[in-house]
Design a protein around this motif. Structure first.
Motif, PDB file in Angstrom:
ATOM      1  N   ASP A  72       3.603 -14.017  -0.067  1.00 24.82           N
ATOM      2  CA  ASP A  72       4.997 -14.473  -0.077  1.00 24.82           C
ATOM      3  C   ASP A  72       5.446 -14.991  -1.441  1.00 24.82           C
ATOM      4  N   SER A  73       4.580 -14.854  -2.464  1.00 23.16           N
ATOM      5  CA  SER A  73       5.020 -15.199  -3.825  1.00 23.16           C
ATOM      6  C   SER A  73       5.838 -14.054  -4.420  1.00 23.16           C
ATOM      7  N   LEU A  74       5.838 -12.903  -3.737  1.00 27.25           N
ATOM      8  CA  LEU A  74       6.605 -11.740  -4.173  1.00 27.25           C
ATOM      9  C   LEU A  74       7.786 -11.530  -3.229  1.00 27.25           C
ATOM     10  N   ALA A  75       8.639 -10.573  -3.550  1.00 21.60           N
ATOM     11  CA  ALA A  75       9.855 -10.319  -2.771  1.00 21.60           C
ATOM     12  C   ALA A  75       9.530 -10.031  -1.306  1.00 21.60           C
ATOM     13  N   THR A  76      10.301 -10.617  -0.423  1.00 22.74           N
ATOM     14  CA  THR A  76      10.174 -10.383   1.014  1.00 22.74           C
ATOM     15  C   THR A  76      11.560 -10.053   1.565  1.00 22.74           C
ATOM     16  N   PHE A  77      11.597  -9.659   2.837  1.00 23.97           N
ATOM     17  CA  PHE A  77      12.888  -9.346   3.462  1.00 23.97           C
ATOM     18  C   PHE A  77      12.851  -9.798   4.913  1.00 23.97           C
ATOM     19  N   GLY A  78      14.024  -9.851   5.521  1.00 28.50           N
ATOM     20  CA  GLY A  78      14.119 -10.182   6.930  1.00 28.50           C
ATOM     21  C   GLY A  78      15.551 -10.453   7.330  1.00 28.50           C
ATOM     22  N   ASN A  79      15.883 -10.006   8.544  1.00 29.60           N
ATOM     23  CA  ASN A  79      17.219 -10.253   9.057  1.00 29.60           C
ATOM     24  C   ASN A  79      17.281  -9.795  10.507  1.00 29.60           C
ATOM     25  N   GLU A  80      18.368 -10.168  11.154  1.00 28.89           N
ATOM     26  CA  GLU A  80      18.637  -9.686  12.499  1.00 28.89           C
ATOM     27  C   GLU A  80      19.547  -8.465  12.366  1.00 28.89           C
ATOM     28  N   LEU A  81      19.245  -7.431  13.137  1.00 29.95           N
ATOM     29  CA  LEU A  81      20.002  -6.181  13.059  1.00 29.95           C
ATOM     30  C   LEU A  81      20.776  -5.932  14.341  1.00 29.95           C
ATOM     31  N   LYS A  82      22.050  -5.612  14.187  1.00 29.74           N
ATOM     32  CA  LYS A  82      22.840  -5.172  15.329  1.00 29.74           C
ATOM     33  C   LYS A  82      22.462  -3.736  15.644  1.00 29.74           C
ATOM     34  N   SER A  83      22.832  -3.255  16.812  1.00 23.99           N
ATOM     35  CA  SER A  83      22.553  -1.875  17.200  1.00 23.99           C
ATOM     36  C   SER A  83      23.048  -0.905  16.133  1.00 23.99           C
ATOM     37  N   GLY A  84      22.166  -0.008  15.682  1.00 25.84           N
ATOM     38  CA  GLY A  84      22.526   0.991  14.685  1.00 25.84           C
ATOM     39  C   GLY A  84      22.389   0.543  13.242  1.00 25.84           C
ATOM     40  N   GLU A  85      22.195  -0.754  13.000  1.00 24.94           N
ATOM     41  CA  GLU A  85      22.063  -1.254  11.629  1.00 24.94           C
ATOM     42  C   GLU A  85      20.686  -0.952  11.058  1.00 24.94           C
ATOM     43  N   LYS A  86      20.649  -0.802   9.710  1.00 24.21           N
ATOM     44  CA  LYS A  86      19.401  -0.568   8.991  1.00 24.21           C
ATOM     45  C   LYS A  86      19.140  -1.707   8.017  1.00 24.21           C
ATOM     46  N   LEU A  87      17.866  -1.903   7.704  1.00 24.49           N
ATOM     47  CA  LEU A  87      17.433  -2.915   6.751  1.00 24.49           C
ATOM     48  C   LEU A  87      16.208  -2.363   6.045  1.00 24.49           C
ATOM     49  N   SER A  88      16.121  -2.580   4.749  1.00 24.72           N
ATOM     50  CA  SER A  88      14.891  -2.184   4.067  1.00 24.72           C
ATOM     51  C   SER A  88      14.469  -3.268   3.097  1.00 24.72           C
ATOM     52  N   GLY A  89      13.185  -3.285   2.817  1.00 22.88           N
ATOM     53  CA  GLY A  89      12.641  -4.276   1.905  1.00 22.88           C
ATOM     54  C   GLY A  89      11.172  -4.024   1.683  1.00 22.88           C
ATOM     55  N   LYS A  90      10.564  -4.942   0.945  1.00 29.55           N
ATOM     56  CA  LYS A  90       9.157  -4.771   0.578  1.00 29.55           C
ATOM     57  C   LYS A  90       8.287  -5.841   1.212  1.00 29.55           C
ATOM     58  N   VAL A  91       7.040  -5.434   1.446  1.00 26.25           N
ATOM     59  CA  VAL A  91       6.021  -6.372   1.887  1.00 26.25           C
ATOM     60  C   VAL A  91       4.781  -6.088   1.031  1.00 26.25           C
ATOM     61  N   SER A  92       4.175  -7.156   0.494  1.00 18.41           N
ATOM     62  CA  SER A  92       3.046  -7.011  -0.425  1.00 18.41           C
ATOM     63  C   SER A  92       1.845  -7.814   0.049  1.00 18.41           C
ATOM     64  N   PHE A  93       0.671  -7.271  -0.232  1.00 11.40           N
ATOM     65  CA  PHE A  93      -0.595  -7.905   0.149  1.00 11.40           C
ATOM     66  C   PHE A  93      -1.533  -7.866  -1.044  1.00 11.40           C
ATOM     67  N   ALA A  94      -2.149  -9.006  -1.383  1.00  9.37           N
ATOM     68  CA  ALA A  94      -3.100  -9.076  -2.486  1.00  9.37           C
ATOM     69  C   ALA A  94      -4.505  -9.262  -1.911  1.00  9.37           C
ATOM     70  N   THR A  95      -5.412  -8.330  -2.245  1.00 11.42           N
ATOM     71  CA  THR A  95      -6.779  -8.405  -1.751  1.00 11.42           C
ATOM     72  C   THR A  95      -7.687  -7.533  -2.609  1.00 11.42           C
ATOM     73  N   ASN A  96      -8.956  -7.845  -2.614  1.00 11.16           N
ATOM     74  CA  ASN A  96      -9.934  -6.982  -3.282  1.00 11.16           C
ATOM     75  C   ASN A  96     -10.735  -6.180  -2.266  1.00 11.16           C
ATOM     76  N   LYS A  97     -10.374  -6.301  -1.006  1.00 13.54           N
ATOM     77  CA  LYS A  97     -11.039  -5.530   0.044  1.00 13.54           C
ATOM     78  C   LYS A  97     -10.326  -4.192   0.235  1.00 13.54           C
ATOM     79  N   ALA A  98     -11.054  -3.196   0.700  1.00 17.46           N
ATOM     80  CA  ALA A  98     -10.469  -1.868   0.917  1.00 17.46           C
ATOM     81  C   ALA A  98      -9.504  -1.911   2.102  1.00 17.46           C
ATOM     82  N   PRO A  99      -8.246  -1.481   1.896  1.00 15.39           N
ATOM     83  CA  PRO A  99      -7.268  -1.500   2.990  1.00 15.39           C
ATOM     84  C   PRO A  99      -7.532  -0.380   3.988  1.00 15.39           C
ATOM     85  N   ASP A 100      -7.157  -0.617   5.237  1.00 19.51           N
ATOM     86  CA  ASP A 100      -7.349   0.379   6.279  1.00 19.51           C
ATOM     87  C   ASP A 100      -6.039   0.707   6.978  1.00 19.51           C
TER      88      ASP A 100
END
Length: 120
Positions: A72-100
């Motif tokens: 959460d030190s990087l850009a995040t997003f979130g909101n409530e969407l009405k029917s038919g509405e769109k939202l986009s944003g980024k989610v980031s994860f920092a780790t040295n483990k292999a992602p699955d």
């Protein structure tokens, strides 16, 4: 191995969730270095009632089954969407483990997942 989730959609609980882009970078803080996995996510409310969607609804699972919470030190997003509405944003994860898997897990319930490995 190149990883790519681009444009993989799932409809979950009335939300059409699409992974638009996946990036891998290096995050450096002082002497600490980690891999930074960033996903651009688009959500569309396909239901007839309001739905919420945000970065906090996603976790990254590693190959050893550990969960990595969003950075959460990087850009995040979130909101409530009405029917038919769109939202986009980024989610980031920092780790040295292999992602699955990138997991959509609102309120602690796993509702959808995407493999972050193209070959699986």
């Amino acid at each position: 191995m190149k990883k790519n989730l681009a444009n993989k959609s799932q409809v979950v609980d009335g939300l059409k969730i699409t992974i638009k882009k996946q990036e891998e970078n290096e995050k450096v803080e002082g002497k600490k270095k980690e891999n930074l996995y960033t996903f651009t996510i688009e959500g569309e409310n396909a239901s007839s009632v309001k739905k919420g969607l945000g970065s906090i609804d996603f976790v990254l699972k590693t190959k050893d089954k550990k969960e990595v919470k969003l950075d959460d030190s990087l850009a995040t997003f979130g909101n409530e969407l009405k029917s038919g509405e769109k939202l986009s944003g980024k989610v980031s994860f920092a780790t040295n483990k292999a992602p699955d898997k990138l997991v959509y897990k609102p309120n602690g319930k796993e509702l959808a997942e995407w493999s972050v490995n193209e070959n699986e």
